[in-house]
Design a protein around this motif. Structure first.
Motif, PDB file in Angstrom:
ATOM      1  N   ASN A   1     -14.665 -25.856  -6.996  1.00  0.00           N
ATOM      2  CA  ASN A   1     -13.409 -26.294  -6.380  1.00  0.00           C
ATOM      3  C   ASN A   1     -13.517 -26.380  -4.860  1.00  0.00           C
ATOM      4  OD1 ASN A   1     -12.015 -26.576  -8.799  1.00  0.00           O
ATOM      5  ND2 ASN A   1     -11.406 -24.419  -8.822  1.00  0.00           N
ATOM      6  N   LYS A   2     -14.331 -25.507  -4.256  1.00  0.00           N
ATOM      7  CA  LYS A   2     -14.460 -25.529  -2.800  1.00  0.00           C
ATOM      8  C   LYS A   2     -15.383 -26.657  -2.360  1.00  0.00           C
ATOM      9  CE  LYS A   2     -18.102 -21.975  -2.982  1.00  0.00           C
ATOM     10  NZ  LYS A   2     -18.460 -20.604  -2.573  1.00  0.00           N
ATOM     11  N   ARG A   3     -15.211 -27.128  -1.127  1.00  0.00           N
ATOM     12  CA  ARG A   3     -16.010 -28.216  -0.595  1.00  0.00           C
ATOM     13  C   ARG A   3     -16.921 -27.781   0.549  1.00  0.00           C
ATOM     14  NH1 ARG A   3     -15.290 -29.666  -4.780  1.00  0.00           N
ATOM     15  NH2 ARG A   3     -14.321 -31.575  -5.584  1.00  0.00           N
ATOM     16  N   TRP A   4     -16.926 -26.499   0.855  1.00  0.00           N
ATOM     17  CA  TRP A   4     -17.909 -25.935   1.779  1.00  0.00           C
ATOM     18  C   TRP A   4     -17.924 -24.427   1.607  1.00  0.00           C
ATOM     19  CZ3 TRP A   4     -13.201 -27.809   3.613  1.00  0.00           C
ATOM     20  CH2 TRP A   4     -12.361 -26.882   4.221  1.00  0.00           C
ATOM     21  N   SER A   5     -19.069 -23.828   1.899  1.00  0.00           N
ATOM     22  CA  SER A   5     -19.173 -22.368   1.865  1.00  0.00           C
ATOM     23  C   SER A   5     -19.749 -21.851   3.174  1.00  0.00           C
ATOM     24  CB  SER A   5     -20.058 -21.913   0.694  1.00  0.00           C
ATOM     25  OG  SER A   5     -21.383 -22.387   0.845  1.00  0.00           O
ATOM     26  N   SER A   6     -19.904 -22.749   4.141  1.00  0.00           N
ATOM     27  CA  SER A   6     -20.457 -22.395   5.437  1.00  0.00           C
ATOM     28  C   SER A   6     -19.907 -23.339   6.487  1.00  0.00           C
ATOM     29  CB  SER A   6     -21.989 -22.505   5.398  1.00  0.00           C
ATOM     30  OG  SER A   6     -22.539 -22.431   6.697  1.00  0.00           O
ATOM     31  N   LYS A   7     -19.795 -22.851   7.716  1.00  0.00           N
ATOM     32  CA  LYS A   7     -19.376 -23.712   8.816  1.00  0.00           C
ATOM     33  C   LYS A   7     -20.521 -24.596   9.299  1.00  0.00           C
ATOM     34  CE  LYS A   7     -15.703 -20.731  10.615  1.00  0.00           C
ATOM     35  NZ  LYS A   7     -15.202 -19.967  11.794  1.00  0.00           N
ATOM     36  N   ALA A   8     -21.739 -24.295   8.873  1.00  0.00           N
ATOM     37  CA  ALA A   8     -22.903 -25.094   9.255  1.00  0.00           C
ATOM     38  C   ALA A   8     -23.037 -26.271   8.287  1.00  0.00           C
ATOM     39  CB  ALA A   8     -24.165 -24.244   9.232  1.00  0.00           C
ATOM     40  N   TRP A   9     -22.483 -27.401   8.668  1.00  0.00           N
ATOM     41  CA  TRP A   9     -22.575 -28.630   7.876  1.00  0.00           C
ATOM     42  C   TRP A   9     -23.734 -29.440   8.458  1.00  0.00           C
ATOM     43  CZ3 TRP A   9     -17.254 -31.145   6.392  1.00  0.00           C
ATOM     44  CH2 TRP A   9     -16.414 -30.160   5.835  1.00  0.00           C
TER      45      TRP A   9
ATOM     46  N   ALA B   1     -18.210 -37.403   9.094  1.00  0.00           N
ATOM     47  CA  ALA B   1     -17.723 -36.443   8.110  1.00  0.00           C
ATOM     48  C   ALA B   1     -17.673 -35.026   8.655  1.00  0.00           C
ATOM     49  CB  ALA B   1     -18.609 -36.484   6.867  1.00  0.00           C
ATOM     50  N   GLY B   2     -18.329 -34.791   9.789  1.00  0.00           N
ATOM     51  CA  GLY B   2     -18.280 -33.481  10.421  1.00  0.00           C
ATOM     52  C   GLY B   2     -19.579 -32.711  10.399  1.00  0.00           C
ATOM     53  N   HIS B   3     -20.686 -33.372  10.022  1.00  0.00           N
ATOM     54  CA  HIS B   3     -21.991 -32.713   9.977  1.00  0.00           C
ATOM     55  C   HIS B   3     -22.701 -32.859  11.322  1.00  0.00           C
ATOM     56  CE1 HIS B   3     -22.326 -32.134   5.444  1.00  0.00           C
ATOM     57  NE2 HIS B   3     -21.189 -32.791   5.608  1.00  0.00           N
ATOM     58  N   ARG B   4     -23.808 -32.104  11.482  1.00  0.00           N
ATOM     59  CA  ARG B   4     -24.629 -32.229  12.696  1.00  0.00           C
ATOM     60  C   ARG B   4     -26.101 -32.069  12.281  1.00  0.00           C
ATOM     61  NH1 ARG B   4     -27.564 -27.308  12.789  1.00  0.00           N
ATOM     62  NH2 ARG B   4     -26.167 -25.567  12.415  1.00  0.00           N
ATOM     63  N   PRO B   5     -27.061 -32.518  13.124  1.00  0.00           N
ATOM     64  CA  PRO B   5     -28.468 -32.476  12.751  1.00  0.00           C
ATOM     65  C   PRO B   5     -28.967 -31.054  12.494  1.00  0.00           C
ATOM     66  CG  PRO B   5     -28.150 -33.922  14.630  1.00  0.00           C
ATOM     67  CD  PRO B   5     -26.856 -33.194  14.424  1.00  0.00           C
ATOM     68  N   CYS B   6     -29.861 -30.932  11.518  1.00  0.00           N
ATOM     69  CA  CYS B   6     -30.444 -29.648  11.125  1.00  0.00           C
ATOM     70  C   CYS B   6     -31.553 -29.242  12.089  1.00  0.00           C
ATOM     71  CB  CYS B   6     -30.998 -29.784   9.704  1.00  0.00           C
ATOM     72  SG  CYS B   6     -31.931 -28.350   9.128  1.00  0.00           S
ATOM     73  N   PHE B   7     -31.549 -27.983  12.508  1.00  0.00           N
ATOM     74  CA  PHE B   7     -32.578 -27.494  13.419  1.00  0.00           C
ATOM     75  C   PHE B   7     -33.886 -27.168  12.713  1.00  0.00           C
ATOM     76  CE2 PHE B   7     -29.353 -27.046  16.658  1.00  0.00           C
ATOM     77  CZ  PHE B   7     -30.069 -27.156  17.841  1.00  0.00           C
TER      78      PHE B   7
ATOM     79  N   SER C   1     -23.139 -44.737  -6.634  1.00  0.00           N
ATOM     80  CA  SER C   1     -24.583 -44.960  -6.734  1.00  0.00           C
ATOM     81  C   SER C   1     -25.279 -44.911  -5.381  1.00  0.00           C
ATOM     82  CB  SER C   1     -24.861 -46.300  -7.425  1.00  0.00           C
ATOM     83  OG  SER C   1     -24.272 -47.364  -6.697  1.00  0.00           O
ATOM     84  N   GLN C   2     -24.546 -45.146  -4.313  1.00  0.00           N
ATOM     85  CA  GLN C   2     -25.129 -45.145  -2.974  1.00  0.00           C
ATOM     86  C   GLN C   2     -25.807 -43.813  -2.665  1.00  0.00           C
ATOM     87  OE1 GLN C   2     -22.974 -44.497   1.101  1.00  0.00           O
ATOM     88  NE2 GLN C   2     -22.544 -46.580   0.455  1.00  0.00           N
ATOM     89  N   ARG C   3     -27.046 -43.880  -2.186  1.00  0.00           N
ATOM     90  CA  ARG C   3     -27.737 -42.665  -1.784  1.00  0.00           C
ATOM     91  C   ARG C   3     -27.858 -42.575  -0.270  1.00  0.00           C
ATOM     92  NH1 ARG C   3     -33.986 -40.696  -2.794  1.00  0.00           N
ATOM     93  NH2 ARG C   3     -33.739 -38.648  -1.849  1.00  0.00           N
ATOM     94  N   GLY C   4     -28.496 -43.554   0.358  1.00  0.00           N
ATOM     95  CA  GLY C   4     -28.542 -43.568   1.805  1.00  0.00           C
ATOM     96  C   GLY C   4     -29.793 -42.976   2.411  1.00  0.00           C
ATOM     97  N   LEU C   5     -29.749 -42.800   3.746  1.00  0.00           N
ATOM     98  CA  LEU C   5     -30.918 -42.395   4.518  1.00  0.00           C
ATOM     99  C   LEU C   5     -31.090 -40.897   4.659  1.00  0.00           C
ATOM    100  CD1 LEU C   5     -30.709 -44.905   7.541  1.00  0.00           C
ATOM    101  CD2 LEU C   5     -31.942 -45.179   5.370  1.00  0.00           C
ATOM    102  N   PHE C   6     -29.999 -40.132   4.515  1.00  0.00           N
ATOM    103  CA  PHE C   6     -30.059 -38.710   4.825  1.00  0.00           C
ATOM    104  C   PHE C   6     -29.468 -37.861   3.702  1.00  0.00           C
ATOM    105  CE2 PHE C   6     -30.177 -40.717   8.985  1.00  0.00           C
ATOM    106  CZ  PHE C   6     -31.202 -40.019   9.617  1.00  0.00           C
ATOM    107  N   THR C   7     -29.970 -36.640   3.634  1.00  0.00           N
ATOM    108  CA  THR C   7     -29.351 -35.620   2.802  1.00  0.00           C
ATOM    109  C   THR C   7     -28.774 -34.562   3.745  1.00  0.00           C
ATOM    110  OG1 THR C   7     -29.689 -34.113   0.927  1.00  0.00           O
ATOM    111  CG2 THR C   7     -31.479 -34.245   2.526  1.00  0.00           C
ATOM    112  N   GLY C   8     -28.214 -33.505   3.183  1.00  0.00           N
ATOM    113  CA  GLY C   8     -27.622 -32.449   3.994  1.00  0.00           C
ATOM    114  C   GLY C   8     -26.852 -31.508   3.107  1.00  0.00           C
ATOM    115  N   ASN C   9     -26.141 -30.581   3.726  1.00  0.00           N
ATOM    116  CA  ASN C   9     -25.400 -29.629   2.903  1.00  0.00           C
ATOM    117  C   ASN C   9     -24.311 -28.930   3.689  1.00  0.00           C
ATOM    118  OD1 ASN C   9     -26.285 -26.516   3.438  1.00  0.00           O
ATOM    119  ND2 ASN C   9     -27.958 -27.899   3.943  1.00  0.00           N
TER     120      ASN C   9
END
Length: 217
Positions: free
Chosen positions: A41-49, A83-89, A19-27
């Motif tokens: 089945n895959k957990r990413w389709s881009s290196k840009a997390w 988790a391995g993400h970085r801020p969106c430009f 149920s936790q949502r939190g402060l940020f979204t991303g992809n």
């Protein structure tokens, strides 16, 4: 009440249905089926997390409803970075610029193209299909705010020298740990934290710290 979608990200990089949502979204690109709003089945389709803001110029998205990027959610920025993400430009441009400047400053180099950052983070995220746990770079008391470590199998976000355990319900009251198995925050991101990047932490951390100080008086 509808069951939560499988789009909440833990500090270990897992995508879970809580149920936790939190402060940020991303992809991580497109990793869902819009017809069923379930993950592929895959957990990413881009290196840009990416780590994105939940609100941007009044725009609203119907979560996981289109063949567009898969909306993921994080308790706070420390969790997203671990988790391995970085801020969106795009939607967090100032934060992204600060992150890249700290990244470059830590290395004494010119600011790199964002593709270089994404490639470096991708190499540090996973190992044999599982989240990499990195060796601690120094004593726990010297870790910067926003670093996330593993202690007794749980993720803990560091703030002001204290460790706040992440749970699916949020953070727990702070502890002073004497041992940890490793660090979830990728080394490159950790260097950016050391160089001055300050991720946005959930307000409950400050509330828990204040409550503990009040009780100790």
């Amino acid at each position: 009440m509808n069951a939560p979608l499988q789009n909440r990200v833990t500090p270990f990089g897992d995508i879970v249905a809580i149920s936790q949502r939190g402060l940020f979204t991303g992809n991580r690109g497109i990793i869902h089926d819009p017809a069923t709003k379930t993950l592929l089945n895959k957990r990413w389709s881009s290196k840009a997390w990416l780590v994105c803001t939940c609100e941007y110029k009044g725009r609203r998205r119907d979560v996981m409803a289109n063949r567009s990027w898969t909306e993921l959610f994080f308790l706070d920025e420390a969790v997203a970075l671990a988790a391995g993400h970085r801020p969106c430009f795009f939607c967090r441009r100032e934060a992204a610029k600060a992150f890249r400047a700290a990244w470059a400053g830590a290395r004494g180099q010119a600011e790199p193209p964002v593709a270089v950052i994404d490639a470096a983070l991708h190499s540090e995220r996973m190992e044999r299909g599982r989240k990499r746990i990195h060796a601690l770079p120094g004593p726990l008391r010297e870790l910067p705010d926003g670093a996330v470590i593993v202690a007794s199998g749980s993720a803990h976000t560091i703030s002001d020298g204290r460790a706040f355990r992440w749970t699916e319900h949020g953070y727990e009251p702070p502890q002073r740990l004497v041992h940890a198995e490793g660090m979830l925050t990728p080394p490159s991101t950790f260097m950016a934290l050391l160089a001055g990047y300050r991720p946005i932490l959930h307000p409950m951390i400050e509330a828990l710290r204040s409550d503990q100080q009040h009780r100790s008086v």
